[in-house]
Write a protein that holds these residues in place. Structure first.
Motif, mmCIF file in Angstrom:
data_model
loop_
_atom_site.group_PDB
_atom_site.id
_atom_site.type_symbol
_atom_site.label_atom_id
_atom_site.label_comp_id
_atom_site.label_asym_id
_atom_site.label_seq_id
_atom_site.Cartn_x
_atom_site.Cartn_y
_atom_site.Cartn_z
ATOM 1 N N GLU A 48 37.756 -38.386 -30.646
ATOM 2 C CA GLU A 48 37.605 -39.196 -31.852
ATOM 3 C C GLU A 48 36.539 -40.289 -31.659
ATOM 4 O O GLU A 48 36.739 -41.447 -32.026
ATOM 5 N N CYS A 49 35.428 -39.933 -31.045
ATOM 6 C CA CYS A 49 34.335 -40.876 -30.847
ATOM 7 C C CYS A 49 33.133 -40.093 -30.348
ATOM 8 O O CYS A 49 33.246 -38.910 -30.012
ATOM 9 N N VAL A 50 31.975 -40.761 -30.288
ATOM 10 C CA VAL A 50 30.809 -40.149 -29.658
ATOM 11 C C VAL A 50 30.652 -40.696 -28.249
ATOM 12 O O VAL A 50 31.144 -41.782 -27.923
ATOM 13 N N LEU A 51 29.975 -39.933 -27.414
ATOM 14 C CA LEU A 51 29.721 -40.306 -26.025
ATOM 15 C C LEU A 51 28.245 -40.674 -25.917
ATOM 16 O O LEU A 51 27.388 -39.820 -25.670
ATOM 17 N N SER A 52 27.956 -41.947 -26.119
ATOM 18 C CA SER A 52 26.564 -42.369 -26.174
ATOM 19 C C SER A 52 26.486 -43.892 -26.139
ATOM 20 O O SER A 52 27.451 -44.579 -26.498
ATOM 21 N N THR A 53 25.356 -44.400 -25.709
ATOM 22 C CA THR A 53 25.064 -45.839 -25.839
ATOM 23 C C THR A 53 23.927 -46.038 -26.825
ATOM 24 O O THR A 53 23.432 -47.158 -26.988
ATOM 25 N N ARG A 54 23.509 -44.972 -27.474
ATOM 26 C CA ARG A 54 22.368 -45.036 -28.396
ATOM 27 C C ARG A 54 22.842 -44.906 -29.843
ATOM 28 O O ARG A 54 23.993 -44.645 -30.121
ATOM 29 N N GLY A 55 21.896 -45.098 -30.748
ATOM 30 C CA GLY A 55 22.165 -44.938 -32.165
ATOM 31 C C GLY A 55 22.521 -46.237 -32.849
ATOM 32 O O GLY A 55 22.808 -47.252 -32.211
ATOM 33 N N THR A 56 22.515 -46.199 -34.144
ATOM 34 C CA THR A 56 22.909 -47.336 -34.981
ATOM 35 C C THR A 56 24.054 -46.898 -35.881
ATOM 36 O O THR A 56 24.139 -45.729 -36.257
ATOM 37 N N PRO A 57 24.956 -47.828 -36.242
ATOM 38 C CA PRO A 57 26.098 -47.440 -37.072
ATOM 39 C C PRO A 57 25.667 -46.794 -38.389
ATOM 40 O O PRO A 57 24.715 -47.237 -39.029
ATOM 41 N N TRP A 58 26.378 -45.756 -38.757
ATOM 42 C CA TRP A 58 26.135 -45.033 -40.014
ATOM 43 C C TRP A 58 26.215 -46.010 -41.185
ATOM 44 O O TRP A 58 27.194 -46.716 -41.358
ATOM 45 N N GLN A 59 25.178 -46.027 -41.994
ATOM 46 C CA GLN A 59 25.121 -46.919 -43.153
ATOM 47 C C GLN A 59 24.833 -46.170 -44.447
ATOM 48 O O GLN A 59 24.741 -46.791 -45.503
ATOM 49 N N ARG A 60 24.687 -44.861 -44.375
ATOM 50 C CA ARG A 60 24.300 -44.109 -45.582
ATOM 51 C C ARG A 60 25.406 -44.111 -46.636
ATOM 52 O O ARG A 60 25.134 -44.015 -47.831
ATOM 53 N N THR A 61 26.642 -44.187 -46.173
ATOM 54 C CA THR A 61 27.793 -44.399 -47.054
ATOM 55 C C THR A 61 28.683 -45.417 -46.361
ATOM 56 O O THR A 61 28.518 -45.691 -45.169
ATOM 57 N N TYR A 62 29.642 -45.961 -47.088
ATOM 58 C CA TYR A 62 30.507 -46.982 -46.498
ATOM 59 C C TYR A 62 31.424 -46.367 -45.459
ATOM 60 O O TYR A 62 32.155 -45.414 -45.733
ATOM 61 N N ARG A 63 31.377 -46.911 -44.246
ATOM 62 C CA ARG A 63 32.245 -46.490 -43.159
ATOM 63 C C ARG A 63 32.730 -47.752 -42.452
ATOM 64 O O ARG A 63 31.948 -48.460 -41.819
ATOM 65 N N PRO A 64 34.018 -48.064 -42.521
ATOM 66 C CA PRO A 64 34.505 -49.328 -41.950
ATOM 67 C C PRO A 64 34.592 -49.330 -40.430
ATOM 68 O O PRO A 64 34.559 -50.395 -39.813
ATOM 69 N N PHE A 65 34.717 -48.145 -39.801
ATOM 70 C CA PHE A 65 34.915 -48.076 -38.354
ATOM 71 C C PHE A 65 33.870 -47.161 -37.726
ATOM 72 O O PHE A 65 33.554 -46.099 -38.279
ATOM 73 N N HIS A 66 33.390 -47.569 -36.560
ATOM 74 C CA HIS A 66 32.395 -46.788 -35.821
ATOM 75 C C HIS A 66 32.817 -46.756 -34.360
ATOM 76 O O HIS A 66 32.989 -47.805 -33.739
ATOM 77 N N PHE A 67 32.973 -45.540 -33.820
ATOM 78 C CA PHE A 67 33.524 -45.385 -32.479
ATOM 79 C C PHE A 67 32.523 -44.690 -31.551
ATOM 80 O O PHE A 67 32.057 -43.586 -31.849
ATOM 81 N N ARG A 68 32.230 -45.331 -30.424
ATOM 82 C CA ARG A 68 31.457 -44.675 -29.373
ATOM 83 C C ARG A 68 31.901 -45.221 -28.022
ATOM 84 O O ARG A 68 32.360 -46.359 -27.915
ATOM 85 N N ALA A 69 31.736 -44.391 -26.996
ATOM 86 C CA ALA A 69 32.118 -44.754 -25.639
ATOM 87 C C ALA A 69 30.948 -44.497 -24.701
ATOM 88 O O ALA A 69 30.175 -43.550 -24.895
ATOM 89 N N ASP A 70 30.842 -45.334 -23.690
ATOM 90 C CA ASP A 70 29.789 -45.191 -22.694
ATOM 91 C C ASP A 70 30.046 -43.925 -21.882
ATOM 92 O O ASP A 70 31.079 -43.799 -21.219
ATOM 93 N N PRO A 71 29.126 -42.973 -21.915
ATOM 94 C CA PRO A 71 29.361 -41.717 -21.185
ATOM 95 C C PRO A 71 29.444 -41.897 -19.672
ATOM 96 O O PRO A 71 29.991 -41.024 -18.985
ATOM 97 N N ASP A 72 28.937 -43.012 -19.141
ATOM 98 C CA ASP A 72 28.992 -43.221 -17.694
ATOM 99 C C ASP A 72 30.418 -43.239 -17.166
ATOM 100 O O ASP A 72 30.670 -42.845 -16.027
ATOM 101 N N TRP A 73 31.376 -43.719 -17.977
ATOM 102 C CA TRP A 73 32.771 -43.670 -17.564
ATOM 103 C C TRP A 73 33.556 -42.620 -18.346
ATOM 104 O O TRP A 73 34.478 -42.000 -17.797
ATOM 105 N N ALA A 74 33.200 -42.411 -19.628
ATOM 106 C CA ALA A 74 34.017 -41.552 -20.484
ATOM 107 C C ALA A 74 33.951 -40.089 -20.057
ATOM 108 O O ALA A 74 34.972 -39.388 -20.069
#
Length: 331
Positions: A48-74
């Motif tokens: 239930e998240c992405v494995l990345s330290t890159r990218g910007t939060p999705w803004q094309r539609t309203y999304r209240p929560f954004h989940f990502r984890a650092d792949p170095d540990w995840a």
């Protein structure tokens, strides 16, 4: 002894979980469940998240929560637990846009963790994930009805999105394509992992029951549902377990004092290469300090009672074996 395949609900490794994990051992997120996870012959989870330290939060539609984890540990954490398949058809794989989705796919591929439900195109998203659990070959398809704006198409990355409606032409076409591709691998067990429905509801609608039975009629041997953040009752149809919702396995979410979204189960299916299921065991779990643990006696008793209550309308019965519930598969 038949191979034992574990199934979890949502594994959300972002936000506060990600922050805590940067300051503790990578396997701490699995708490006291780690040994049980490592002794399974296979493990399937909804990531239930992405494995990345890159990218910007999705803004094309309203999304209240954004989940990502650092792949170095995840990624090492997923490896330590022995995760074989990550279901990716859900409402968070594009939280940090396409670059983070691509990072996730790349990191899982490099770790040898199979995935299904998302890809560069809808064609890729419908491809099954495959793994071997002992002498049982397993294929997993992953689908979602959440967040249609995250849907992949012929030219754009995203999820294997469908309406949950057996009469819908797009649904039937995509489901039958996914199942046919999975059957072409000649698996002993075909799993459908479904991220469906809204949050914090306590039972599946009739349309979900129709859809699950449709899947079983088309060769699915285990239905692995998730999305509601709370577990639902369990149904057995033609000998096939239907887990309508597995609840949450690990996250940082606020806990509802009545619905107790911090409590769920590790679902463990014992099956054989001839397709015969031996049993399905439910081991109570609870989330504390952004990690999953074997449930305390009080939490375990609550979860067992709750599962019996929710499953009664489906005619599902259980026996108790130590801390686990054992589901009768004679439905």
């Amino acid at each position: 002894m038949s191979p034992r395949i574990g199934f979890t609900g949502d594994v959300m490794l972002g936000r506060v979980v990600d922050d805590r994990q940067r300051r503790r051992p990578v396997d701490a997120v699995w708490g006291s469940t780690l040994e049980r996870l490592q002794h399974l012959d296979g493990l399937v989870s909804n990531l239930e998240c992405v494995l990345s330290t890159r990218g910007t939060p999705w803004q094309r539609t309203y999304r209240p929560f954004h989940f990502r984890a650092d792949p170095d540990w995840a990624v090492p954490a997923l490896e330590r637990a022995g995760v074989d398949v990550c279901a990716l058809a859900n409402n968070h794989v594009l939280d940090y846009e396409t670059v983070a989705l691509r990072d996730t796919l790349e990191h899982l591929d490099e770790a040898g963790i199979a995935h299904a439900g998302a890809g560069e195109t809808i064609d890729e998203a419908l491809e099954p994930a495959r793994f071997a659990a002992g002498d049982v070959d397993v294929a997993v398809v992953s689908l979602t009805d959440n967040t249609p704006e995250y849907a992949a198409d012929e030219d754009s990355p995203g999820t294997a999105w469908i309406p949950v409606d057996v009469e819908d032409e797009t649904t039937r076409e995509r489901v039958e394509t996914a199942l046919e591709r999975a059957r072409e691998t000649n698996p002993d067990l075909l799993v459908a992992s479904l991220h469906w429905g809204p949050n914090m509801v306590t039972e599946p609608p009739e349309s979900f029951r129709e859809f699950a039975r449709y899947l079983v009629d088309h060769g699915v041997g285990f239905v692995h549902g998730h999305s509601a953040h709370v577990f639902h009752g369990l149904e057995v149809y033609d000998g096939v377990p239907i887990v309508y919702d597995a609840g949450d396995f690990v996250d940082d979410y606020r806990v509802d004092p009545e619905l107790r979204n911090d409590r769920s189960f590790l679902f463990v299916l014992s099956t054989s290469a001839d397709g015969a299921h031996e049993d399905l065991r439910l081991y109570p779990t609870e989330i504390d300090d952004c990690a999953v643990h074997e449930a305390s006696p009080g939490a375990a008793e609550w979860a067992r009672d709750r599962m019996r209550q929710l499953s009664e309308p489906f005619g599902t019965t259980f026996e108790r074996d130590d801390e686990a519930l054992v589901c009768s598969l004679e439905g």
